[in-house]
Structure formats: structure tokens, C-alpha cells
Design a protein around this motif. Structure first.
Motif, PDB file in Angstrom:
ATOM      1  N   GLY A 165      55.406  14.195  37.997  1.00 29.55           N
ATOM      2  CA  GLY A 165      55.173  15.797  38.108  1.00 29.55           C
ATOM      3  C   GLY A 165      53.972  16.252  37.796  1.00 29.55           C
TER       4      GLY A 165
ATOM      5  N   MET B  33      62.750  19.024  36.811  1.00 30.84           N
ATOM      6  CA  MET B  33      62.239  19.762  35.307  1.00 30.84           C
ATOM      7  C   MET B  33      63.823  19.981  34.819  1.00 30.84           C
ATOM      8  SD  MET B  33      61.506  23.490  36.970  1.00 30.84           S
ATOM      9  CE  MET B  33      61.824  24.324  35.241  1.00 30.84           C
TER      10      MET B  33
ATOM     11  N   ALA C 120      57.778  26.603  39.114  1.00 31.89           N
ATOM     12  CA  ALA C 120      57.998  25.372  38.985  1.00 31.89           C
ATOM     13  C   ALA C 120      59.293  24.807  39.467  1.00 31.89           C
ATOM     14  CB  ALA C 120      57.655  24.912  37.382  1.00 31.89           C
ATOM     15  N   TYR C 121      60.144  25.662  39.066  1.00 33.34           N
ATOM     16  CA  TYR C 121      61.629  25.464  39.464  1.00 33.34           C
ATOM     17  C   TYR C 121      61.517  25.451  40.935  1.00 33.34           C
ATOM     18  CZ  TYR C 121      66.880  26.342  39.322  1.00 33.34           C
ATOM     19  OH  TYR C 121      68.038  26.401  39.817  1.00 33.34           O
TER      20      TYR C 121
ATOM     21  N   SER D 258      59.041  24.159  30.845  1.00 33.46           N
ATOM     22  CA  SER D 258      59.369  24.357  32.360  1.00 33.46           C
ATOM     23  C   SER D 258      58.650  23.446  33.321  1.00 33.46           C
ATOM     24  CB  SER D 258      59.360  25.911  32.807  1.00 33.46           C
ATOM     25  OG  SER D 258      60.510  26.562  32.198  1.00 33.46           O
ATOM     26  N   SER D 259      57.773  22.688  32.945  1.00 32.12           N
ATOM     27  CA  SER D 259      56.730  21.892  33.766  1.00 32.12           C
ATOM     28  C   SER D 259      57.586  20.824  34.386  1.00 32.12           C
ATOM     29  CB  SER D 259      55.509  21.521  33.109  1.00 32.12           C
ATOM     30  OG  SER D 259      54.723  22.410  32.638  1.00 32.12           O
ATOM     31  N   PRO D 260      57.075  20.563  35.719  1.00 33.03           N
ATOM     32  CA  PRO D 260      58.022  19.081  36.041  1.00 33.03           C
ATOM     33  C   PRO D 260      57.631  17.913  35.210  1.00 33.03           C
ATOM     34  CG  PRO D 260      56.821  20.300  38.028  1.00 33.03           C
ATOM     35  CD  PRO D 260      56.628  21.073  36.591  1.00 33.03           C
ATOM     36  N   ILE D 261      58.662  17.164  34.945  1.00 32.34           N
ATOM     37  CA  ILE D 261      58.295  16.074  33.937  1.00 32.34           C
ATOM     38  C   ILE D 261      57.636  14.795  34.321  1.00 32.34           C
ATOM     39  CG2 ILE D 261      60.348  16.804  32.822  1.00 32.34           C
ATOM     40  CD1 ILE D 261      61.867  14.700  33.872  1.00 32.34           C
TER      41      ILE D 261
END
Length: 291
Positions: A275, A95, A106-107, A268-271
Motif C-alpha cells: 500500500g 485499507m 485512498a478509499y 485511512s492509508s492503504p496498509i
């Protein structure tokens, strides 16, 4: 120069094999005669990759952060293939966000998948690797060698897996198991393309060429594998990189933070598809999960 041990007939387990680097690696190994076990979160994609790999391939739906799912995958691999010769810990998400604006769950999930998922994967498959005196390859990143502002969760996780893999390598050697770390820069995968769209000027490196380097590293049981040749040159000067990055990246970091603030929480979401698959799997298991 280490002698090469062809992968023909060997059983190779690859996590994160539904797409991208993992899928391409599985296909190239299968083309060389390896028997491949594909682990990932997307059953439809895994089935497609396994079909491309041929009759000596099998897939197992598995979240690498879940010890129970890993245990089931180990049992399935052992039942199908009777052992494991090579383990490639490739599963990972990313992310892009400054810490100030990053959604905490998410982090932290990036670190859980990339670091703890790799550790749990090796722990689960280690008895089979010891039995075969096999080889473990940890997929790290250029981000393990250099500071990574705006993708600090990813950088921390990749620095962590590098430290883990290089440390455990000595422990593995006691049992005749080889170990290595692979470093890649931005590569032409779903994740790489998603990252490049948010980082102007990023060049994507050829996937097939990177995968070929990984296969050669596996066959040599190499301690260090470089998906792109230039990364080898950075390891001796890694101590200089924090100061350089700090000087040149403050302006881009400020602009990136402003863009993330404007985009809102979804930034901020995983890409990438991988993800999104991880986020979907977590929400399915825990309806209270957010992020």
C-alpha cells in the motif's frame, strides 16, 4: 476432476509480484519449471524475487491502473518470452476505515487498483492469451463472498473482480481461453499481517499451503480455486452471510470506528508495504495527490 497440465515451460505473468502472495507464487511456479514475468511497483523487490526464481524470470515495473505502463509491460513480456500462457491478476491494496472517516482518494484508490487494475491487466494481455489459448486466474478474496464492514472498499473491489472474472470467463471460452477465480482468507503476507494487527483475533493462514493450492488450480485451469479449504463451504450459503455479519459485527464495528477516529487521517492509508509503494508511486507521478 479436471486433468492437470504441468506448468513446466509455460510463461506465467503475475501482477503484484514484488512481495507476498505474488512473489511466493512466482517462486513456486519457477521451481516447477515455469518461466515467470513479474509485474509490480517496487523494482528492488522485483529484482530480488526474479533472482530467486532463476534465469527464466524477468521483471517489469508497472502500475496496473496505467494503460501505458501495461502496454509497455506487455511488449516487454512478448519480447522476452514470445508469448503468455497464464495470467494471474494478483495486484491489490487494502485499507481499513469506516466510510464516514475514510480519506476519499485512498478509499477510491483501493477500488481502482483492485478492480479497474485487474480489468485493465486482462485487457492488455488478452491478445497474447488468445494466441496461446491460455488461462486467466483472478485473485479475489473471502471478502467477495461475505459483507466486509470497515474494509468496504476492499470488499467492494473483490466482489467486483469476482463478478468480472466469472462473467468474462464465458467470453474467454469462445476463444479457447480458460478463466478462474481464487478466494483467500487472511494469509500470512505483508498485507495479511498488517490487517491482523488492526483486527484482534484474526488467524493468519499458511502462505505456502495457499500458494500450493493456487498452483494446482492453475494446472487444472480451474474455474474456482480456494486458498483455504473451508472457503469452499461458504459459497453455497453466501446468501445467509449478510444477515449473520450484520448481527455479530455491529459491536466490533463501533469499536473499530472509535479507534480510527482517535488515530486520525493516517488510519485511512492503504496498509502494508504494498500500500505504501502504491501511494509513493502515485505521489511521484502526481505531486498534487494526497492520502
Amino acid at each position: 476432476m479436471r486433468s492437470s497440465q504441468p506448468v513446466g515451460g509455460k510463461v506465467v505473468v503475475i501482477t503484484g509480484a514484488a512481495r507476498g502472495l505474488g512473489a511466493a507464487l512466482a517462486e513456486q511456479l519457477a521451481a516447477r519449471g515455469a518461466r515467470v514475468a513479474l509485474l509490480g511497483l517496487e523494482p528492488d523487490e522485483l529484482a530480488v524475487v526474479a533472482a530467486r526464481c532463476g534465469r527464466n524470470a524477468a521483471w517489469f515495473e508497472c502500475d496496473v491502473t496505467d494503460p501505458e505502463q501495461l502496454a509497455a509491460a506487455v511488449a516487454g513480456v512478448e519480447k522476452r518470452f514470445r508469448g503468455v500462457d497464464v495470467l494471474v491478476a494478483n495486484a491489490g491494496i487494502a485499507m481499513g476505515s469506516p466510510l464516514l472517516l475514510a480519506e476519499p482518494a485512498a478509499y477510491e484508490r483501493v477500488i481502482e487498483v483492485n478492480l479497474l487494475g485487474s480489468i485493465r491487466t486482462l485487457r492488455a494481455f488478452l491478445p497474447l492469451l488468445i494466441r496461446s489459448q491460455g488461462y486467466y486466474l483472478q485473485i479475489a478474496s473471502l471478502a467477495a463472498l461475505s459483507p466486509t464492514p470497515m474494509i468496504t472498499s476492499y470488499g467492494a473491489s473483490k466482489a467486483g473482480v469476482e463478478a468480472f472474472a466469472l462473467g468474462v470467463r464465458t467470453e474467454l471460452a469462445v476463444h479457447g481461453v480458460g478463466g478462474g477465480v481464487a478466494y483467500l482468507s487472511f494469509t500470512d503476507t505483508d498485507m495479511g499481517r498488517s490487517a491482523s494487527r488492526s483486527s484482534s483475533g484474526v488467524r493468519l493462514h499458511d502462505l505456502d499451503r495457499a500458494v500450493n493450492r493456487l498452483v494446482q488450480g492453475i494446472e487444472r485451469r480451474a474455474p474456482y480455486v480456494y486458498g483455504q479449504a473451508f472457503i469452499r463451504l461458504l459459497r453455497p450459503v453466501r446468501g445467509l452471510l449478510p444477515g449473520v455479519v450484520h448481527r455479530v459485527a455491529r459491536g466490533p464495528a463501533s469499536r473499530f470506528e472509535a479507534a480510527v477516529a482517535q488515530a486520525g487521517p493516517q488510519a485511512s492509508s492503504p496498509i502494508g508495504p504494498g500500500g505504501r509503494a502504491d501511494t509513493k508511486a502515485r505521489k511521484f507521478r502526481d505531486p498534487e495527490t494526497t492520502g
